[in-house]
Design an enzyme around this catalytic site. Sequence first.
Site, PDB file in Angstrom:
ATOM      1  N   GLU A  25       0.820  -1.210   0.000  1.00 23.01           N
ATOM      2  CA  GLU A  25       0.000   0.000   0.000  1.00 23.01           C
ATOM      3  C   GLU A  25       0.858   1.265   0.000  1.00 23.01           C
ATOM      4  O   GLU A  25       0.522   2.240  -0.662  1.00 23.01           O
ATOM      5  CB  GLU A  25      -0.953  -0.011   1.198  1.00 23.01           C
ATOM      6  CG  GLU A  25      -2.049  -1.055   1.121  1.00 23.01           C
ATOM      7  CD  GLU A  25      -2.956  -0.892  -0.084  1.00 23.01           C
ATOM      8  OE1 GLU A  25      -3.023   0.219  -0.653  1.00 23.01           O
ATOM      9  OE2 GLU A  25      -3.593  -1.877  -0.488  1.00 23.01           O
ATOM     10  N   TYR A 108      -6.435   6.281   4.184  1.00 18.01           N
ATOM     11  CA  TYR A 108      -6.583   5.238   3.171  1.00 18.01           C
ATOM     12  C   TYR A 108      -5.736   4.015   3.514  1.00 18.01           C
ATOM     13  O   TYR A 108      -6.221   2.876   3.508  1.00 18.01           O
ATOM     14  CB  TYR A 108      -6.209   5.746   1.774  1.00 18.01           C
ATOM     15  CG  TYR A 108      -6.000   4.590   0.829  1.00 18.01           C
ATOM     16  CD1 TYR A 108      -7.098   3.907   0.299  1.00 18.01           C
ATOM     17  CD2 TYR A 108      -4.723   4.116   0.527  1.00 18.01           C
ATOM     18  CE1 TYR A 108      -6.920   2.796  -0.515  1.00 18.01           C
ATOM     19  CE2 TYR A 108      -4.537   3.003  -0.286  1.00 18.01           C
ATOM     20  CZ  TYR A 108      -5.641   2.351  -0.808  1.00 18.01           C
ATOM     21  OH  TYR A 108      -5.469   1.248  -1.595  1.00 18.01           O
ATOM     22  N   ASP A 126      -9.741   4.318  -2.876  1.00 15.10           N
ATOM     23  CA  ASP A 126      -8.672   4.870  -3.699  1.00 15.10           C
ATOM     24  C   ASP A 126      -9.285   5.467  -4.959  1.00 15.10           C
ATOM     25  O   ASP A 126     -10.517   5.590  -5.064  1.00 15.10           O
ATOM     26  CB  ASP A 126      -7.623   3.789  -4.034  1.00 15.10           C
ATOM     27  CG  ASP A 126      -8.162   2.706  -4.967  1.00 15.10           C
ATOM     28  OD1 ASP A 126      -9.390   2.693  -5.246  1.00 15.10           O
ATOM     29  OD2 ASP A 126      -7.355   1.880  -5.431  1.00 15.10           O
ATOM     30  N   CYS A 178     -14.181  -0.971 -14.894  1.00 15.73           N
ATOM     31  CA  CYS A 178     -14.719   0.395 -14.797  1.00 15.73           C
ATOM     32  C   CYS A 178     -13.561   1.386 -14.950  1.00 15.73           C
ATOM     33  O   CYS A 178     -13.272   2.196 -14.071  1.00 15.73           O
ATOM     34  CB  CYS A 178     -15.429   0.566 -13.450  1.00 15.73           C
ATOM     35  SG  CYS A 178     -16.477   2.041 -13.346  1.00 15.73           S
ATOM     36  N   CYS A 185     -18.740  -1.693 -19.717  1.00 17.30           N
ATOM     37  CA  CYS A 185     -20.012  -1.838 -19.009  1.00 17.30           C
ATOM     38  C   CYS A 185     -20.719  -3.159 -19.320  1.00 17.30           C
ATOM     39  O   CYS A 185     -21.433  -3.704 -18.477  1.00 17.30           O
ATOM     40  CB  CYS A 185     -20.935  -0.665 -19.354  1.00 17.30           C
ATOM     41  SG  CYS A 185     -20.299   0.953 -18.845  1.00 17.30           S
ATOM     42  N   CYS A 188     -19.635  -5.804 -16.813  1.00 25.22           N
ATOM     43  CA  CYS A 188     -19.513  -5.375 -15.419  1.00 25.22           C
ATOM     44  C   CYS A 188     -20.536  -6.098 -14.539  1.00 25.22           C
ATOM     45  O   CYS A 188     -21.733  -6.127 -14.860  1.00 25.22           O
ATOM     46  CB  CYS A 188     -19.715  -3.868 -15.310  1.00 25.22           C
ATOM     47  SG  CYS A 188     -19.604  -3.262 -13.614  1.00 25.22           S
ATOM     48  N   CYS A 194     -26.169   0.237 -12.109  1.00 25.97           N
ATOM     49  CA  CYS A 194     -25.285   1.395 -12.295  1.00 25.97           C
ATOM     50  C   CYS A 194     -26.047   2.575 -12.880  1.00 25.97           C
ATOM     51  O   CYS A 194     -26.473   2.553 -14.048  1.00 25.97           O
ATOM     52  CB  CYS A 194     -24.106   1.034 -13.191  1.00 25.97           C
ATOM     53  SG  CYS A 194     -22.977   2.429 -13.472  1.00 25.97           S
TER      54      CYS A 194
END
Length: 332
Positions: A25, A108, A126, A178, A185, A188, A194
């Site tokens: 991270e 975060y 994020d 995405c 799409c 997805c 969505c």
Amino acid sequence: MPWRVPPADRKAGVAPDPYAVWLSEVMLQQTTVAAVRDYHRKFTALWPTVRDLAAADDAAVMAAWAGLGYYARARNLLKCARVMVADHGGQFPSDLATLLTLPGIGPYTAAAIAAIAFDAPETVVDGNVERVMARMFDIHTPLPAAKPELTARARALTPAVRAGDYAQAVMDLGATICTPRNPACGICPWRAPCAARIAGTAADLPRKTPKKKTPTRYGIAYVARRADGAILLETRPDSGLLGGMLGWPCSDWVEDPAPAPPIAADWTAVEAEARHTFTHFHLHLRIMVAHVPLDAQPDRGHFVARPEFSPAALPTAMRKVYDLVADLVQID
């Protein structure tokens, strides 16, 4: 990704290594997975545990980090490892509040460690998650003003169980399906609910406040080779850009830099200049080279014997200078 534990392994009882998660991270801040993967493997090979990292030589860690950028992260990595050993017995805290007290760990990173390493139901947000939330709920408020709303939406969807798998799944959704441009799409898993897909606005989101023009700063880098082949280098101050890193002595990086040679010499200008872009500005470095005698005494910096000099230990901006002058001053 070497720090990942697949869901099937998690179900079988394999727990993620908090050290590996934390390291990933920190490295992934402002850096791509492709760039981080090899650095992560190198760090865990050199320093397999947080205790090993805490005991490491500062210069060795900074050299291993060279090329990854944002060098304050490496300094905070060492500070955090040493606090972990001194105050927590070399064990990572599992709760968000304690993680937030550690050097270099912000909201975060703390949420990511708590969720991914310990399965705590913390909300990990994020850039990928922000994009998914903006499209999922058709949020048109531009970033960064939209961050509180996007975080609230993400928090509402975070499950009480398998929070780590969920957090990584949403980040991967943003990274692979995405995507910023041409979102896929049609494949997805969140296609049906969505709101942006339904409204036809997915490709336009998230909106962003226009960035200001990036300024350009200028500087002068001085490359001196002693008669015995030693190279003049300096360790930059811990604070500021490239803090704690080894590099060529330089002038200030400003609009109109004043000459600041580190040693008396017959300096010659190199026609090419080194160019590098930092987060907030572009840097153009003029390069001056010189050969100096054995008894030359620098005003700043120190000579490094040629066998001990490794271009790979230089940060990228300084490596660009090296690439332009290696042949001229015979340091290749």
